[in-house]
Design an enzyme around this catalytic site. Structure first.
Site, PDB file in Angstrom:
ATOM      1  N   ARG A   7       0.838  -1.203   0.000  1.00  0.00           N
ATOM      2  CA  ARG A   7       0.000   0.000   0.000  1.00  0.00           C
ATOM      3  C   ARG A   7       0.867   1.246   0.000  1.00  0.00           C
ATOM      4  O   ARG A   7       0.528   2.256  -0.608  1.00  0.00           O
ATOM      5  CB  ARG A   7      -0.963   0.027   1.195  1.00  0.00           C
ATOM      6  CG  ARG A   7      -1.764   1.311   1.202  1.00  0.00           C
ATOM      7  CD  ARG A   7      -2.998   1.398   2.092  1.00  0.00           C
ATOM      8  NE  ARG A   7      -3.123   0.475   3.159  1.00  0.00           N
ATOM      9  CZ  ARG A   7      -2.514   0.588   4.355  1.00  0.00           C
ATOM     10  NH1 ARG A   7      -1.686   1.594   4.597  1.00  0.00           N
ATOM     11  NH2 ARG A   7      -2.717  -0.311   5.273  1.00  0.00           N
ATOM     12  N   TYR A  20     -10.872  21.395 -14.100  1.00  0.00           N
ATOM     13  CA  TYR A  20     -11.444  20.057 -14.188  1.00  0.00           C
ATOM     14  C   TYR A  20     -12.608  19.938 -13.197  1.00  0.00           C
ATOM     15  O   TYR A  20     -12.454  20.173 -12.007  1.00  0.00           O
ATOM     16  CB  TYR A  20     -10.356  19.022 -13.902  1.00  0.00           C
ATOM     17  CG  TYR A  20     -10.866  17.617 -13.978  1.00  0.00           C
ATOM     18  CD1 TYR A  20     -11.204  17.041 -15.199  1.00  0.00           C
ATOM     19  CD2 TYR A  20     -11.024  16.855 -12.836  1.00  0.00           C
ATOM     20  CE1 TYR A  20     -11.682  15.747 -15.271  1.00  0.00           C
ATOM     21  CE2 TYR A  20     -11.499  15.557 -12.901  1.00  0.00           C
ATOM     22  CZ  TYR A  20     -11.825  15.021 -14.124  1.00  0.00           C
ATOM     23  OH  TYR A  20     -12.303  13.744 -14.182  1.00  0.00           O
ATOM     24  N   ASP A  64      -1.928  21.351 -12.517  1.00  0.00           N
ATOM     25  CA  ASP A  64      -2.523  20.217 -13.233  1.00  0.00           C
ATOM     26  C   ASP A  64      -2.102  20.370 -14.692  1.00  0.00           C
ATOM     27  O   ASP A  64      -2.622  21.216 -15.414  1.00  0.00           O
ATOM     28  CB  ASP A  64      -4.054  20.235 -13.086  1.00  0.00           C
ATOM     29  CG  ASP A  64      -4.719  19.043 -13.777  1.00  0.00           C
ATOM     30  OD1 ASP A  64      -4.080  18.418 -14.637  1.00  0.00           O
ATOM     31  OD2 ASP A  64      -5.899  18.768 -13.462  1.00  0.00           O
ATOM     32  N   LYS A 102      -4.901   9.906 -18.850  1.00  0.00           N
ATOM     33  CA  LYS A 102      -5.057  10.582 -20.131  1.00  0.00           C
ATOM     34  C   LYS A 102      -3.803  10.367 -20.985  1.00  0.00           C
ATOM     35  O   LYS A 102      -3.516   9.248 -21.356  1.00  0.00           O
ATOM     36  CB  LYS A 102      -5.379  12.057 -19.889  1.00  0.00           C
ATOM     37  CG  LYS A 102      -6.456  12.282 -18.801  1.00  0.00           C
ATOM     38  CD  LYS A 102      -7.824  11.788 -19.190  1.00  0.00           C
ATOM     39  CE  LYS A 102      -8.852  11.791 -18.062  1.00  0.00           C
ATOM     40  NZ  LYS A 102      -8.999  13.006 -17.297  1.00  0.00           N
TER      41      LYS A 102
END
Ligand SMILES: *Cc1c(COP(=O)(O)O)cnc(C)c1O
Length: 383
Positions: free
Chosen positions: A52, A104, A177, A202
């Site tokens: 993790r 976004y 971003d 993306k």
């Protein structure tokens, strides 16, 4: 190997040229183990404990993304949202944050919902205006300035260097971003940003088959160690197979981004002034907001994302999307297939997307085919 920094194309194509030491394989194995052996002396010789927190499947993809961005360290996350929200979750209640009005949509929703309810003081401003940034910064209180450039879905451009200069003077960090620009077209850390975020879903992966996110930091700090803890403790950790696929996608990033950018520019120019198109939004067009800044901030293209506004309003826009064949009606971006989307339908009330706006993600098909498909759809929607 020399120490000279490699060209981004070489970094991407060879994924930094790593060879598996044991087998001499040129492609890394898929590590799926969740746990690691503790030695007799009670130590972990590998430095790894549990997947993790950290996973050898991440090492090479993180190193490639970090090298492309010119950073200190990259971290993979389970999604772009997991990466972006980690940047904010590492802040403290009461911290003041500036974010753009045009950004976004899911992240904007989270910021104005959960993040605000948990005590972040989030203020949405016109991030493209240095005057608005300067007026909104509260020296000593503003912890973070969030930039998205070019920004969904209007493709407005923010001057990273100028915004970072203002933010740093007020003691605030800057995160960008850079999903749409990709490290091939813009390197935010070199322009003064502290953290870069990618929806690796993306362009970085590029094949519409992985949900992933990444952060890259310019230098280590207690803040960055908190971001690392957010990933390890909240568990927004990427899966091994997704990391393996991401590395595979990264090998062609430079070719895909250049092809999509060149095609998007040709499409934008073709439909600019078209009788059935009210407006084309694309930083590569001289009349569009941000063109001048893009010329110095983006190198090698203006990206694969553009929007067109259909003449005839919302109904005409939806009719155009209904008539395309090559452009697929779907959300997301940065894949090999071109996508078309009526953004106002997705974003709903409060969206900055005009009702006649269609968002286009330019894929890797033949440019003339893409133009012809939009031409016929526009004609059919305007009988
Ligand atoms: C898709 C996207 C995100 C979110 O990424 P997910 O992987 O879907 O969580 C964030 N920012 C931008 C600009 C995006 O396009």
């Amino acid at each position: 190997m020399t120490d000279k920094a490699q060209h981004p194309d070489t970094i991407a194509a060879q994924a930094l040229g790593w060879i598996d030491e044991r087998t001499r394989a040129v492609i890394p194995p898929l590590h799926v183990s969740t746990t690691y052996l503790r030695d007799e002396d009670n130590q972990y010789r590998s430095g790894r404990v549990y997947a993790r927190a950290d996973n050898p499947a991440f090492d090479q993809a993180e190193a490639v993304i970090n090298a492309l961005e010119g950073g200190h360290q990259a971290l993979l996350f389970a999604s772009g949202m997991a990466a972006a929200t980690a940047v904010f979750q590492a802040l403290k209640p009461g911290d003041h944050v500036l974010a753009p009005k045009v950004m976004y949509w899911s992240l904007r929703n989270w910021l104005m919902g959960f993040a605000t309810e948990w005590g972040l003081d989030v203020e949405l401003i016109d991030m493209t205006s240095p005057d608005a940034v300067a007026a909104a910064l509260r020296p000593g209180r503003t912890a973070l300035v969030w930039i998205e450039t070019p920004a969904n879905p209007l493709w407005t451009v923010t001057d990273i260097a100028e915004t970072a200069r203002l933010a740093h003077a007020a003691g605030a960090r800057v995160a960008v971003d850079s999903t749409v620009a990709t490290p091939l077209l813009t390197r935010p850390l070199a322009l003064g940003a502290d953290v870069v975020m990618h929806a690796a879903t993306k362009y970085l992966n590029g094949h519409s088959d992985v949900i992933a996110g990444a952060l890259v930091v310019r230098e280590d700090s207690p803040y960055w160690q908190r971001v690392r803890k957010v990933r390890a403790q909240l568990g927004g950790t990427l899966g091994s197979f997704e990391a393996w696929l991401l590395l595979r996608g990264l090998r062609t990033l430079h070719l895909r981004v250049r092809a999509a950018s060149a095609s998007a520019l040709a499409i934008a120019r073709h439909f600019d002034g078209h009788p059935l198109v009210a407006e084309v939004l694309y930083p590569g067009l001289p009349q569009c907001q941000g063109h001048t800044v893009s010329l110095r901030q983006m190198n090698g293209g203006f990206g694969g994302m553009l929007s067109i506004r259909a003449r005839g309003g919302e109904a005409a826009a939806i009719a155009v999307a209904a008539k395309t064949a090559i452009w697929k009606r779907a959300t997301s971006l940065g894949g090999t297939e071109s996508l078309i989307e009526h953004r106002a339908s997705v974003e709903g009330a409060g969206t900055p997307a005009p009702p006649d706006l269609l968002r286009l993600s330019t894929g890797l098909e033949d440019t003339a085919d893409l133009i012809a498909d939009l031409e016929q759809a526009l004609a059919l929607a305007h009988p």
